[in-house]
Design an enzyme around this catalytic site. Structure first.
Site, short mmCIF file in Angstrom:
data_model
loop_
_atom_site.label_atom_id
_atom_site.label_comp_id
_atom_site.label_asym_id
_atom_site.label_seq_id
_atom_site.Cartn_x
_atom_site.Cartn_y
_atom_site.Cartn_z
CG ASP A 203 -0.18 0.21 2.54
OD1 ASP A 203 1.07 0.29 2.52
OD2 ASP A 203 -0.84 0.30 3.58
CG ASP A 205 1.53 3.20 4.70
OD1 ASP A 205 0.47 2.73 5.09
OD2 ASP A 205 2.47 2.50 4.23
CG ASP A 293 -3.17 2.50 5.30
OD1 ASP A 293 -4.30 2.17 4.89
OD2 ASP A 293 -2.34 1.68 5.76
P1 TTP Z 1 2.21 -0.99 6.67
O1 TTP Z 1 1.70 -0.15 5.60
O2 TTP Z 1 1.34 -2.14 7.07
O3 TTP Z 1 3.64 -1.61 6.36
P2 TTP Z 1 4.86 -1.05 5.50
O4 TTP Z 1 4.51 0.24 4.84
O5 TTP Z 1 6.04 -1.05 6.39
O6 TTP Z 1 5.09 -2.18 4.41
P3 TTP Z 1 4.23 -2.44 3.08
O7 TTP Z 1 5.13 -2.15 1.94
O8 TTP Z 1 3.86 -3.90 3.15
O9 TTP Z 1 3.03 -1.56 3.10
O10 TTP Z 1 2.42 -0.15 8.00
C1 TTP Z 1 3.29 0.97 8.05
C2 TTP Z 1 3.66 1.26 9.48
O11 TTP Z 1 2.57 1.79 10.19
C3 TTP Z 1 4.10 0.00 10.23
O12 TTP Z 1 5.35 0.22 10.82
C4 TTP Z 1 3.13 -0.17 11.33
C5 TTP Z 1 2.45 1.17 11.44
N1 TTP Z 1 1.02 1.05 11.75
C6 TTP Z 1 0.55 1.59 12.93
O13 TTP Z 1 1.32 2.16 13.70
N2 TTP Z 1 -0.78 1.50 13.23
C7 TTP Z 1 -1.66 0.86 12.39
O14 TTP Z 1 -2.85 0.81 12.69
C8 TTP Z 1 -1.16 0.29 11.15
C9 TTP Z 1 -2.09 -0.39 10.18
C10 TTP Z 1 0.18 0.43 10.88
MN MN Z 2 2.69 0.45 3.76
MN MN Z 3 -0.38 0.81 5.54
#
Ligand code: TTP
Ligand code: MN
Ligand code: MN
Ligand code: MN
Length: 369
Positions: A203, A205, A293
């Protein structure tokens, strides 16, 4: 010769190691991650975490493990992990891992949890009812899917495919344009894996806030509304802020934070992406769905939110563990609390937080623990 240069002692804490996206020990860490996931599916938390920690230690090494002796001074490697390393060194593969990969329960839970909105609990429930495929689930009239799961199935092909850097950049432009149109001086920051320099993600973020305290939630709602009117909002799960600063920082990592946020599925047009969309062969559609997100912390919590959402999960887990065990402090996505002084420690930047913790600053691209 290829004798690894001895490194200064490797810390047991990921937040005291520098871990880039270059993994020299992927053959071992892939195996550990399968084992960790299998323990997670069987709710054996201790062993799950042990394999996650072991994988994280090997990811931080600037050299590839070529002999078992090379691992003797490394932390977090127990008898079981070393046996797996030895097996892989000797045969090029782990028979224990292969057994898991061919296990029906593992395969099914892996498949079910790959759907947006389906966690281990739900996957397990479906498995126990004898369901083994998406077709089984969708054909079972007594199963009630949440709205998130319905959209997870609807866009499964797209959102189970990796998001590229170019796609993430294109989405960044779209969101930035929407934000600027509403609040020109808003703060928009890329977080998550792409901030750590990953080339692909599941995703994209972002953190979104306003210089003026208390306006951030309204901004997030306006941005969502604008995306809706542009017809690029395919799905939106909005969660209002439940922030209450009387509460101490949470001790448990996995607990959700309290900021206003939304979990979105957006429609990304090929024409907006430099190069092309990530697509499967033969797919000629002009767009794909992407998971995004958006999190809106108030500006006075911004540094904590940025650190918390930048990951990796293992890096975050160890920051909190280090704070608690080595500093008697509680860290979460909102705040840092000193249990000895009984006070919250303020921070404007991530560097302030590392300094409060007495840690050397680790750059985002060195947090791929
Ligand atoms: P992610 O998007 O799940 O993971 P990522 O970006 O590291 O890897 P990917 O490439 O698979 O997307 O989460 C990003 C960070 O946000 C992760 O360190 C955990 C944090 N997080 C929170 O703190 N609270 C939450 O509710 C969620 C969903 C994530
Ligand atoms: Mn992510
Ligand atoms: Mn995420
Ligand atoms: Mn909290």
């Amino acid at each position: 010769g290829s004798t690894p240069t001895p490194v200064a002692t490797v810390s047991q804490y990921a937040c005291k190691r520098r871990t880039t996206t270059q993994n020299n020990n992927k053959i071992f860490t892939d195996a550990f991650e399968v084992l960790a996931e299998s323990y997670e599916f069987n709710e054996i938390e201790g062993r799950c975490l042990a394999f996650r920690r072991a994988a994280s230690v090997l990811k931080s090494l600037p050299w590839a493990v070529q002999r078992l002796e090379a691992t003797q001074d490394l932390p977090c490697l127990g008898g079981h992990t070393k046996a797996v390393i030895q097996e892989i060194l000797q045969y090029g593969r782990s028979f224990e891992v292969e057994k898991i990969l061919s296990n029906e329960r593992y395969q099914t839970l892996k498949l079910f949890t790959s759907v947006f909105g389906v966690g281990v609990k739900t996957a397990e429930k479906w498995y126990r009812r004898g369901l083994r495929s998406f077709r089984d689930i969708l054909a079972e009239p007594s199963i009630h899917l949440t709205r998130m799961q319905q959209f997870g199935f609807l866009h499964y092909g797209d959102i189970s495919r990796a998001v590229s850097e170019a796609e993430a950049r294109a989405l960044g432009n779209i969101i930035d344009e929407a934000v600027r149109a509403i609040t020109p001086d808003a703060v928009l920051a890329l977080t998550g894996g792409f901030r750590r320099g990953k080339e692909f993600g599941h995703d994209v973020d972002y953190l979104l806030t306003t210089p003026e305290l208390g306006k951030e939630e309204a901004l997030l709602l306006s941005v969502i509304d604008r995306l809706k009117h542009q017809s690029i909002l395919l799905y939106c799960d909005y969660q209002a802020s439940t922030l209450d600063m009387d509460q101490l920082p949470c001790r448990r990592f996995e607990a959700m934070d309290h900021f206003a946020k939304c979990f979105l599925i957006l429609r990304l047009e090929a024409g907006q992406v430099e190069g092309d969309l990530q697509r499967v062969e033969g797919d000629s559609r002009s767009w794909r769905a992407v998971r995004v997100d958006l999190v809106s912390p108030p500006i006075d919590h911004y540094a904590f939110a940025l650190l918390g959402w930048s990951g990796s999960r293992q890096f975050e887990r160890d920051l909190r563990r280090f704070a608690r065990l080595e500093r008697k402090m509680l860290l979460d996505n909102h705040a840092l609390y000193d249990l000895t002084k009984k006070e919250f420690l303020e921070a404007k930047t991530e560097k302030d937080i590392f300094a409060h913790l007495g840690l050397e600053y680790i750059e985002p691209w060195q947090r791929n623990a």
